[in-house]
Write a protein that holds these residues in place. Sequence first.
Motif, PDB file in Angstrom:
ATOM      1  N   TYR A 188      -4.684  -4.769  13.893  1.00 49.80           N
ATOM      2  CA  TYR A 188      -4.986  -5.178  12.521  1.00 49.80           C
ATOM      3  C   TYR A 188      -3.809  -4.937  11.577  1.00 49.80           C
ATOM      4  O   TYR A 188      -3.954  -5.080  10.368  1.00 49.80           O
ATOM      5  N   LEU A 235      -1.051  -8.601  10.010  1.00 51.78           N
ATOM      6  CA  LEU A 235      -1.649  -9.915  10.212  1.00 51.78           C
ATOM      7  C   LEU A 235      -1.156 -10.896   9.146  1.00 51.78           C
ATOM      8  O   LEU A 235      -1.050 -10.555   7.965  1.00 51.78           O
ATOM      9  N   ASP A 255      -1.835 -11.648   5.435  1.00 48.82           N
ATOM     10  CA  ASP A 255      -3.223 -12.030   5.226  1.00 48.82           C
ATOM     11  C   ASP A 255      -3.853 -11.066   4.217  1.00 48.82           C
ATOM     12  O   ASP A 255      -3.970  -9.863   4.488  1.00 48.82           O
ATOM     13  N   VAL A 276      -6.802  -8.482   5.176  1.00 47.06           N
ATOM     14  CA  VAL A 276      -6.589  -7.267   5.976  1.00 47.06           C
ATOM     15  C   VAL A 276      -5.295  -6.629   5.506  1.00 47.06           C
ATOM     16  O   VAL A 276      -4.265  -6.678   6.179  1.00 47.06           O
ATOM     17  N   ARG A 326     -11.172 -11.020  10.528  1.00 47.95           N
ATOM     18  CA  ARG A 326     -10.314 -10.764   9.376  1.00 47.95           C
ATOM     19  C   ARG A 326     -11.112 -10.618   8.070  1.00 47.95           C
ATOM     20  O   ARG A 326     -10.948  -9.646   7.340  1.00 47.95           O
TER      21      ARG A 326
END
Length: 419
Positions: A265, A268, A275, A278, A364
């Motif tokens: 994670y 990302l 992103d 996250v 996500r």
Amino acid sequence: MTYTIRGVVLALSLTATGACNSLLEVDVPGRVTADALTDPGLAPILHAAALQSAQCAIAQYVATGGMLAGEYISANGFVDNHPWEWRGIVEIQNAPGSCPAGRNTTSMGFYTPLQQARFQLEDQASRLASFTDAQVPNRQLMLAEANAYAGYMYTMLAEGMCEMAIDKGPKMTSAEVFAIADRKFTEAITIATAINNASVLSMARVGRARTRLDLGNLQGAAADAALVPAGFVRNAEFSEQVTNRENRLFNLTVRNDFLSVHPDYRGLTVNGVPDPRVRVNDMRRIGPDNVTPIFQQQKYTGSGAAPLPIASYAEAQLIVAEASTGQAAIDAMNRVRALSNIAPLPAFTAGTDVGALVMEERRRQLFSEGHRYNDMLRKKIPFQMGTNGVNRKGQAFSTMTCVPLPFVETRNNPNFPPT
């Protein structure tokens, strides 16, 4: 629309667990008699207590499920914490969990918190049913909330446990427990519709859609989820007025370096840019286990009062996506992406793997909200096994996926004979 339930400090304790030998044993202070609990004047206090228990249980489920699913890894050496990363079967059966005693609590586990909250909520609903609207202001709203939150307790237990038992009853399958959750949500929907309460109505619709998705009823799941309005979020809200009322994820990952975000994670991106769903910070330090680098989640920050989503429009749309096919599924996912100003997915083509896209969008969008663990179980997504079966600290992963009933249940429930 964002709805929250605010916590209050209660003098009446219904689920003190420290001296309890049995899962649902109740420790009521001597100055409060059993007869007094039938006083309609106490209904608002009992209701607030039940909702607080539910919010604690939800936070425990999110944090513990996050470790089991590999959203988080243990960055400490405490024996009540790190076995949940490598899924130590005996250790987990010995740890049914509890609500945290304070900011530095490291223990995990969701079984007891969810069961106790379920018990309180059902007891509260039963008491409210015996009163009248004249005796208890907002009685119908309380009934709707008690049923909706009870539905979530049943849903999370059914999702995370290998098997179940209720109030020392016989062994139950997940499907049987989901069926109870469905009935609770249906009752909440009926009452919320009658009193025109949009918050509880949407919360229960998301909950029933989630339950029906778990049961494989895609049509029913999509029908409920499609009715949830854009902008809806129902949060569990926490407070720093009392330390054991604080957001557990904040205390585990920000106030303390007890958990670190799993490498899967970190970093990302979408189309080459981070992103926003996250967000993770490299803290450039090592955790208290002197091994694990600290990567800190940025979803629950600021203070221990940071809210935690229970149900949302985003989750509802992802349920619509999973229950749909072709461009309809892509459209639902793109509506969720738009919430974070993320570029839309390409149009559907014959070679598009819609199922894989949905799972990645859920991974996500719903990061650290208590969904990934169940997604892995129901979709048979492989659990982390490290390198050659061990993690970075040499701890061996087990093959456990769902959580077995804890010893406190099997050793006190007459329906489970000694083995």
